[in-house]
Write a protein that holds these residues in place. Structure first.
Motif, PDB file in Angstrom:
ATOM      1  N   ASP A 364       0.769  -1.190   0.013  1.00 39.07           N
ATOM      2  CA  ASP A 364       0.064   0.118  -0.029  1.00 39.07           C
ATOM      3  C   ASP A 364       0.740   1.182  -0.216  1.00 39.07           C
ATOM      4  O   ASP A 364       0.415   2.275  -0.595  1.00 39.07           O
ATOM      5  N   LEU A 365       1.995   1.227   0.785  1.00 40.76           N
ATOM      6  CA  LEU A 365       2.719   2.287   0.939  1.00 40.76           C
ATOM      7  C   LEU A 365       3.497   2.639  -0.420  1.00 40.76           C
ATOM      8  O   LEU A 365       3.966   3.676  -0.549  1.00 40.76           O
ATOM      9  N   LEU A 366       4.001   1.331  -0.999  1.00 41.11           N
ATOM     10  CA  LEU A 366       4.629   1.690  -2.396  1.00 41.11           C
ATOM     11  C   LEU A 366       3.930   2.063  -3.315  1.00 41.11           C
ATOM     12  O   LEU A 366       4.474   3.148  -4.142  1.00 41.11           O
ATOM     13  N   SER A 367       2.586   1.605  -3.453  1.00 39.76           N
ATOM     14  CA  SER A 367       1.837   2.080  -4.870  1.00 39.76           C
ATOM     15  C   SER A 367       1.310   3.628  -4.343  1.00 39.76           C
ATOM     16  O   SER A 367       1.192   4.429  -5.469  1.00 39.76           O
ATOM     17  N   GLY A 368       0.787   3.844  -3.092  1.00 41.60           N
ATOM     18  CA  GLY A 368       0.285   4.958  -2.815  1.00 41.60           C
ATOM     19  C   GLY A 368      -1.077   5.273  -3.262  1.00 41.60           C
ATOM     20  O   GLY A 368      -1.629   6.283  -2.959  1.00 41.60           O
ATOM     21  N   ALA A 369      -1.740   4.098  -3.985  1.00 38.96           N
ATOM     22  CA  ALA A 369      -3.120   4.405  -4.230  1.00 38.96           C
ATOM     23  C   ALA A 369      -3.974   4.444  -3.036  1.00 38.96           C
ATOM     24  O   ALA A 369      -5.116   5.065  -2.934  1.00 38.96           O
ATOM     25  N   VAL A 370      -3.512   4.057  -1.795  1.00 38.22           N
ATOM     26  CA  VAL A 370      -4.315   3.838  -0.555  1.00 38.22           C
ATOM     27  C   VAL A 370      -4.772   5.461  -0.337  1.00 38.22           C
ATOM     28  O   VAL A 370      -5.473   5.685   0.390  1.00 38.22           O
ATOM     29  N   VAL A 371      -3.957   6.451  -0.414  1.00 30.64           N
ATOM     30  CA  VAL A 371      -4.132   7.877  -0.268  1.00 30.64           C
ATOM     31  C   VAL A 371      -5.586   8.251  -0.821  1.00 30.64           C
ATOM     32  O   VAL A 371      -6.332   8.814  -0.044  1.00 30.64           O
ATOM     33  N   GLU A 372      -5.789   8.128  -1.885  1.00 33.76           N
ATOM     34  CA  GLU A 372      -7.126   8.250  -2.672  1.00 33.76           C
ATOM     35  C   GLU A 372      -8.264   7.728  -1.733  1.00 33.76           C
ATOM     36  O   GLU A 372      -9.242   8.181  -1.509  1.00 33.76           O
ATOM     37  N   HIS A 373      -7.860   6.371  -1.265  1.00 40.47           N
ATOM     38  CA  HIS A 373      -9.126   5.546  -0.776  1.00 40.47           C
ATOM     39  C   HIS A 373      -9.220   6.342   0.940  1.00 40.47           C
ATOM     40  O   HIS A 373     -10.378   6.539   1.091  1.00 40.47           O
ATOM     41  N   LEU A 374      -8.087   6.829   1.352  1.00 46.88           N
ATOM     42  CA  LEU A 374      -8.258   7.508   2.527  1.00 46.88           C
ATOM     43  C   LEU A 374      -8.856   8.829   2.500  1.00 46.88           C
ATOM     44  O   LEU A 374     -10.002   9.119   3.294  1.00 46.88           O
ATOM     45  N   GLN A 375      -8.597   9.287   1.251  1.00 44.17           N
ATOM     46  CA  GLN A 375      -9.356  10.751   1.154  1.00 44.17           C
ATOM     47  C   GLN A 375     -10.838  10.544   0.998  1.00 44.17           C
ATOM     48  O   GLN A 375     -11.678  11.325   1.486  1.00 44.17           O
ATOM     49  N   ARG A 376     -11.306   9.374   0.313  1.00 51.25           N
ATOM     50  CA  ARG A 376     -12.502   9.182   0.232  1.00 51.25           C
ATOM     51  C   ARG A 376     -13.208   9.032   1.317  1.00 51.25           C
ATOM     52  O   ARG A 376     -14.457   9.249   2.003  1.00 51.25           O
ATOM     53  N   LEU A 377     -12.422   7.969   2.334  1.00 48.88           N
ATOM     54  CA  LEU A 377     -13.107   7.786   3.689  1.00 48.88           C
ATOM     55  C   LEU A 377     -13.278   9.073   4.658  1.00 48.88           C
ATOM     56  O   LEU A 377     -14.280   9.276   5.131  1.00 48.88           O
ATOM     57  N   LEU A 378     -12.386   9.870   4.224  1.00 49.13           N
ATOM     58  CA  LEU A 378     -12.646  11.423   5.265  1.00 49.13           C
ATOM     59  C   LEU A 378     -13.844  12.010   4.561  1.00 49.13           C
ATOM     60  O   LEU A 378     -14.216  13.171   5.223  1.00 49.13           O
ATOM     61  N   THR A 379     -14.209  11.971   3.545  1.00 48.66           N
ATOM     62  CA  THR A 379     -15.530  12.570   2.863  1.00 48.66           C
ATOM     63  C   THR A 379     -16.932  12.142   3.611  1.00 48.66           C
ATOM     64  O   THR A 379     -18.107  12.572   3.534  1.00 48.66           O
ATOM     65  N   THR A 380     -16.513  10.932   4.378  1.00 51.58           N
ATOM     66  CA  THR A 380     -17.799  10.328   5.093  1.00 51.58           C
ATOM     67  C   THR A 380     -18.282  11.323   6.329  1.00 51.58           C
ATOM     68  O   THR A 380     -17.555  11.686   7.117  1.00 51.58           O
ATOM     69  N   PRO A 381     -19.613  11.554   6.374  1.00 46.41           N
ATOM     70  CA  PRO A 381     -20.261  12.437   7.480  1.00 46.41           C
ATOM     71  C   PRO A 381     -19.818  11.418   8.605  1.00 46.41           C
ATOM     72  O   PRO A 381     -20.000  10.467   9.026  1.00 46.41           O
TER      73      PRO A 381
END
Ligand SMILES: Nc1nc2c(ncn2[C@@H]2O[C@@H]3COP(=O)(O)O[C@H]4[C@@H](O)[C@H](n5cnc6c(=O)[nH]c(N)nc65)O[C@@H]4COP(=O)(O)O[C@H]3[C@H]2O)c(=O)[nH]1
Length: 517
Positions: A364-381
């Motif tokens: 996850d740390l190598l690809s960095g794609a996880v950052v977008e998923h975390l960003q999406r998670l933070l949009t959760t009310p």
């Protein structure tokens, strides 16, 4: 794991699974046959000693009766009749007579014309009883003669031995222990047996193709041996092996079956994991993280569970690794974060201000794609940046540059990063300074060592000191006892998780109001 390597391991395991039970069956059969033969030889040697003692007692009793007779005068019919009467009372005593010098002058069988030569005694007992071997009284079988100054009794050596038809080829014998002379024997005999073990009260040994048991008498200066030939041992070994080998084969077959089943399941694991992901079979359990000072929940670690995976029964560490091996990590992490998006609002409305920590894999740390998923998670009310912590293991830092790049992006979102399982990998403490983390999780192996006085128990203090100097928040894992919790609290560790506070559990259980203690 590469397919060819897996196949080689499976084949090796199958070979071992077949060979091992068979070898074990043969070893057990060998051990058992030796044990049985040893017990059998000992029993026979004991039986010979019992018989010999009975013969000895009868000889002594007959001799005592002889001493009541008058030894002087001619060998009359009346005298011989007296001798015969005595013999009638003793099964094992075949002859009795009068002695003059080294000759029997009159016996129950008849007058010895010019006296029967007994020959020099082979052995004289401490009480003065002389033992003569090979004395032929009636012109046929040689007797063992026990003589005193005036009388003699004779027994046939065969009386000392026992019938043992169940052991073909059995060798047996009776010997004088002090003199080391064989009184009676049947079958093979090796003088070395007596030289080495003749004086022992009991002995069992294997020598010259025979399993030999020696037994000494507690009453007379005699011993007995019983020797079971190798041919008999081999036939018993064969019998036992024939009984045990099928069991070994069945066990081997069962093991091979289990290995093949396991290998098949492993081979189809990627497909199984994909299907399980599609069917959303994975669930998240939450293990509470408590603040040690106030003993209240500060957060929870999200841990994957696969309840539908009953048939394989794989533990999370294994299926998470299997997912990594078949390149499914990114999908798993996305899945976990999507679940946290569902569970998070309920959790935070029950535990406001707390956080959920989520495990990230090295890739996850190598690809960095996880950052977008975390960003999406933070949009959760209901989910804010302070509500999420990501856990990364030190093995994520094999490529520190990429890892730190991704961590910097995660930090940029405002999410904290914890280093998990620290100290179990290869990185040294110095490497920790280069990782841009906020928290450090003390691994269970160091917590387990607390209070044990082992070298490892010292390490926890170093980790605490170093984390403090790097201004890292400390969270201790695997706390199972009050003593561990107290130690950590006293040394300034702020947070802890472990079975002492609660196991990983479904969210509903964690949200349930605590009942009275
Ligand atoms: N004996 C004992 N064990 C305790 C105690 N407290 C916690 N544990 C166990 O220790 C493990 C801690 O998780 P981890 O180090 O992140 O180690 C995790 C983590 O590396 C991996 N894993 C689990 N869920 C995920 C996930 O969602 N993503 C990723 N990437 N890995 C995960 O699987 C590993 C094992 O997870 P679990 O089997 O759930 O095992 C968990 C937890 O149940 C205790 O007091 N005593």
């Amino acid at each position: 794991m590469p397919r060819r390597f897996a196949t080689t391991i499976a084949l090796t395991l199958c070979t071992v699974a077949i060979v091992l039970p068979l070898v074990a069956a043969l070893l057990i059969a060998r051990h058992q046959s030796m044990e049985e033969a040893g017990a059998q030889a000992s029993n026979i040697a004991s039986a010979i000693i019992h018989r010999t003692e009975a013969v000895g007692e009868q000889s002594a009793a007959a001799y005592q009766r002889l001493t009541e007779l008058n030894p002087s005068g001619t060998c009359s019919e009346a005298k011989r009749a007296q001798l015969r009467r005595i013999l009638l009372d003793y099964d094992y005593v075949q002859a009795a007579g009068y002695v003059s010098g080294d000759r029997i002058t009159c016996s129950a069988i008849g007058p010895q014309a010019d006296g029967l030569q007994m020959g020099p005694p082979a052995y004289v007992s401490p009480k003065g009883t002389r033992v003569h071997f090979g004395v032929s009284i009636d012109g046929s079988r040689p007797f063992v003669v026990l003589s005193g100054d005036h009388y003699a009794t004779a027994v046939h050596p065969d009386n000392l031995l026992v019938e043992t038809p169940s052991v073909p080829g059995l060798a047996q014998g009776v010997f004088g222990r002090s003199a080391g002379k064989v009184w009676a024997r049947d079958g093979h005999f090796d003088p070395a047996w007596l030289e080495q073990h003749g004086k022992a009260a009991r002995a069992i040994f294997y020598d010259g193709g025979y399993l030999v048991a020696i037994q000494g008498s507690e009453r007379f200066d005699v011993g007995a041996y019983a020797a079971i030939p190798r041919a008999y041992l081999s036939s018993r070994l064969r019998e036992l092996a024939l009984l045990l080998l099928p069991v070994g084969l069945a066990l081997g077959a069962a093991l091979v079956g289990a290995i093949v089943m396991f290998a098949r399941q492993r081979a189809s694991l990627p497909a199984l994991l994909r299907a399980a992901l599609n069917r959303q079979e994975f669930v998240l359990y939450y293990q509470p993280i408590v603040e040690l000072g106030s003993n209240t929940i500060a957060g929870a670690e999200a841990l994957l569970r696969w309840p539908a995976n009953k048939q394989i029964g794989m533990r999370p560490a294994l299926f998470v690794q299997a997912a990594a091996d078949c390149g499914l990590t990114a999908r798993f992490t996305e899945y976990v974060l999507a679940r946290v998006a569902i569970d998070g609002p309920r959790f935070f409305s029950r535990y406001p201000g707390c956080y959920i920590s989520v495990n990230l894999a090295p890739s996850d740390l190598l690809s960095g794609a996880v950052v977008e998923h975390l960003q999406r998670l933070l949009t959760t009310p209901g989910i804010g940046v302070h509500n999420i912590v990501v856990e990364v293991t030190e093995s994520s830092f094999v490529d520190p540059a990429s890892a730190n790049r991704t961590i910097a992006r995660i930090h940029a979102l405002g999410i904290r990063v914890a280093i998990d399982d620290f100290g179990t990998g290869f990185s040294g403490l110095s490497q920790l300074t280069q990782l841009r983390a906020d928290c450090l999780k003390i691994d269970k192996i160091f917590v387990d060592a607390i209070g044990t006085g082992s070298v490892t128990s010292e390490v926890v203090l170093h980790i605490i000191a170093m984390a403090r100097s790097l201004k890292l928040t400390l969270i201790s894992e695997g706390v199972e006892t009050h003593a561990q919790a107290e130690f950590l609290r006293q040394h300034g560790v702020a947070f802890a998780q472990g079975w002492l506070f609660g196991k990983a559990q479904p969210l509903d259980e964690l949200l349930r109001p605590a009942g009275p203690d």
